[in-house]
Write an enzyme that holds these catalytic residues in place. Structure first.
Site, PDB file in Angstrom:
ATOM      1  N   MET A 186      -1.303  -7.848   3.227  1.00 19.18           N
ATOM      2  CA  MET A 186      -2.375  -8.825   3.032  1.00 19.18           C
ATOM      3  C   MET A 186      -2.477  -9.174   1.543  1.00 19.18           C
ATOM      4  SD  MET A 186      -5.180  -8.048   5.926  1.00 19.18           S
ATOM      5  CE  MET A 186      -5.966  -6.645   5.216  1.00 19.18           C
ATOM      6  N   GLY A 187      -1.397  -8.917   0.807  1.00 18.54           N
ATOM      7  CA  GLY A 187      -1.377  -9.264  -0.614  1.00 18.54           C
ATOM      8  C   GLY A 187      -2.092  -8.234  -1.462  1.00 18.54           C
ATOM      9  N   SER A 207      -5.240  -1.820  -1.983  1.00 19.49           N
ATOM     10  CA  SER A 207      -5.726  -3.061  -2.587  1.00 19.49           C
ATOM     11  C   SER A 207      -7.232  -2.971  -2.832  1.00 19.49           C
ATOM     12  CB  SER A 207      -5.428  -4.232  -1.660  1.00 19.49           C
ATOM     13  OG  SER A 207      -4.058  -4.209  -1.318  1.00 19.49           O
ATOM     14  N   ARG A 208      -7.917  -2.205  -2.007  1.00 20.52           N
ATOM     15  CA  ARG A 208      -9.374  -2.073  -2.139  1.00 20.52           C
ATOM     16  C   ARG A 208      -9.785  -1.356  -3.422  1.00 20.52           C
ATOM     17  NH1 ARG A 208     -12.024  -3.127   2.949  1.00 20.52           N
ATOM     18  NH2 ARG A 208     -10.399  -3.495   4.470  1.00 20.52           N
ATOM     19  N   GLY A 210       2.434   0.985  -3.913  1.00 21.44           N
ATOM     20  CA  GLY A 210       2.685   1.378  -2.525  1.00 21.44           C
ATOM     21  C   GLY A 210       3.510   0.303  -1.822  1.00 21.44           C
ATOM     22  N   HIS A 211       3.100  -0.960  -2.019  1.00 20.47           N
ATOM     23  CA  HIS A 211       3.855  -2.068  -1.410  1.00 20.47           C
ATOM     24  C   HIS A 211       5.255  -2.146  -2.010  1.00 20.47           C
ATOM     25  CE1 HIS A 211      -0.388  -3.699  -0.853  1.00 20.47           C
ATOM     26  NE2 HIS A 211       0.072  -3.618   0.376  1.00 20.47           N
ATOM     27  N   LEU A 220      -0.792  -6.824  -4.061  1.00 21.35           N
ATOM     28  CA  LEU A 220       0.265  -5.813  -3.991  1.00 21.35           C
ATOM     29  C   LEU A 220       0.149  -4.772  -5.095  1.00 21.35           C
ATOM     30  CD1 LEU A 220       3.387  -8.034  -3.173  1.00 21.35           C
ATOM     31  CD2 LEU A 220       1.734  -7.006  -1.594  1.00 21.35           C
ATOM     32  N   VAL A 249       1.752   6.320  -1.396  1.00 20.72           N
ATOM     33  CA  VAL A 249       1.987   6.385  -2.849  1.00 20.72           C
ATOM     34  C   VAL A 249       0.633   6.583  -3.511  1.00 20.72           C
ATOM     35  CG1 VAL A 249       2.873   5.148  -4.865  1.00 20.72           C
ATOM     36  CG2 VAL A 249       4.022   4.918  -2.654  1.00 20.72           C
ATOM     37  N   GLN A 286      -8.734  -9.281  11.813  1.00 15.86           N
ATOM     38  CA  GLN A 286      -8.881  -7.828  11.723  1.00 15.86           C
ATOM     39  C   GLN A 286     -10.069  -7.410  10.869  1.00 15.86           C
ATOM     40  OE1 GLN A 286      -4.788  -7.425   9.898  1.00 15.86           O
ATOM     41  NE2 GLN A 286      -5.729  -5.683   8.908  1.00 15.86           N
TER      42      GLN A 286
HETATM   43  O1  PAF Z   1      -1.962  -2.961   6.361  1.00 16.58           O
HETATM   44  C1  PAF Z   1      -2.167  -4.190   6.202  1.00 16.58           C
HETATM   45  O2  PAF Z   1      -2.119  -4.707   5.081  1.00 16.58           O
HETATM   46  C2  PAF Z   1      -2.491  -5.051   7.405  1.00 16.58           C
HETATM   47  O3  PAF Z   1      -3.227  -4.350   8.337  1.00 16.58           O
HETATM   48  C3  PAF Z   1      -1.243  -5.671   8.040  1.00 16.58           C
HETATM   49  C4  PAF Z   1      -0.343  -4.610   8.657  1.00 16.58           C
HETATM   50  C5  PAF Z   1      -0.460  -6.477   7.023  1.00 16.58           C
HETATM   51  C6  PAF Z   1      -1.655  -6.625   9.181  1.00 16.58           C
HETATM   52  O4  PAF Z   1      -2.451  -7.656   8.711  1.00 16.58           O
END
Ligand code: PAF
Length: 271
Positions: free
Chosen positions: A38-39, A195-196, A44-45, A41, A185, A69
């Site tokens: 969800m950006g 991200s939070r 970890g990403h 980044l 990570v 979600q």
């Molecule tokens: O973990 C996330 O960032 C989200 O839940 C995902 C898997 C990209 C789905 O929107």
């Protein structure tokens, strides 16, 4: 690096990979690894992208803050957005294509009439306090894996419940995509990257690592609860769960001010 903004462009990109291989008479050489995000980044990403880079011929990153979600509109609005930095990180990590749907209609032409749901584990832990969250997550992940025609999809173990549910969905629907779980990570002080974390105040950021310290440093669940509460968190849940293969994992979700943090660690294995 290609930037794709529509599902049509994403599918056309995927078809072209196969067409190119067929034209060249190559068998194999077109495996695709997808990293759905969800950006906003972080390292970890980056670790997911690096692993995908090693294991696949092509890597696609998706950046989409999936509205279905989020069970609270304010949480969706406050979700951090760092698009330019995300695209730079993707480029630097050797990503071949980034899918950034231009709006949510692009992902939900059915206005979300069709949904994936799971009736048991998705109702527990995060699912108990976030109704609809896992339905939205599973639905968008299924769409993204299908669009990518992905051979492998990469997810972090920080969201272990999410990873478990995605694995279950892949098995239940006979998806041809291998679901690859990657270790959480952490910052040097133990805080799980998320991200939070960007939403924490400087004072909260200092307290935040105590969540992981309590998970790993307590002798039992009760002591962990006391440590977490004494640090100033409001616990949503704190539970131990044993997996099918005998691994005992401690799961937590807790609020620090307005920010909900989650984490999990292995606390034991059955011998
Ligand atoms: O973990 C996330 O960032 C989200 O839940 C995902 C898997 C990209 C789905 O929107």
């Amino acid at each position: 690096m290609k930037i794709l903004e529509t599902t049509k462009a994403f599918q056309a990109w995927r078809v072209k990979l196969n067409a190119k291989a067929a034209y060249l008479g190559v068998t194999g050489g077109t495996s695709v690894g997808i990293v759905p995000t969800m950006g906003a980044l972080h390292e970890g990403h980056r670790s997911l992208l690096k692993r995908a880079r090693i294991e696949n011929d092509f890597v696609v990153l998706t950046l989409f803050v999936n509205p279905t979600q989020f069970n609270q509109a304010s949480d969706l609005e406050k979700y951090p957005k760092t698009l330019e930095a995300d695209v730079r990180l993707a480029e630097a990590t050797g990503v071949d294509a980034v899918f950034i749907p231009r709006d949510s209609e692009e992902m939900y032409p059915d206005t979300y009439r069709y949904q994936v749901s799971e009736k048991e584990f998705s109702k527990e832990l995060c699912g108990a306090s976030r109704p609809g969250h896992f339905e939205g997550m599973l639905t968008v992940v299924l769409k993204l894996l299908n669009l990518a025609g992905a051979d492998r999809a990469y997810f972090g173990e920080k969201d272990f419940q999410q990873l478990t549910l995605i694995r279950g969905m892949a098995e239940a629907f006979f998806l041809p995509t291998a679901i690859v779980g990657c270790p959480t990570v952490r910052e040097e002080d133990g805080l799980a990257m998320s991200s939070r974390n960007l939403r924490l105040t400087p004072a909260e950021r200092k307290i935040a690592p105590l969540l992981h310290a309590a998970l790993t440093g307590a002798s039992d669940l009760n002591q962990a609860r006391i440590k977490i509460e004494n640090a100033g968190f409001k616990i949503d849940y704190l539970e131990d769960r044993r997996s099918k293969d005998g691994e005992l994992r401690r799961f937590v979700a807790a609020y620090l001010g307005e920010v909900r943090l989650i984490d999990n660690v292995v606390v034991g294995v059955r011998v």
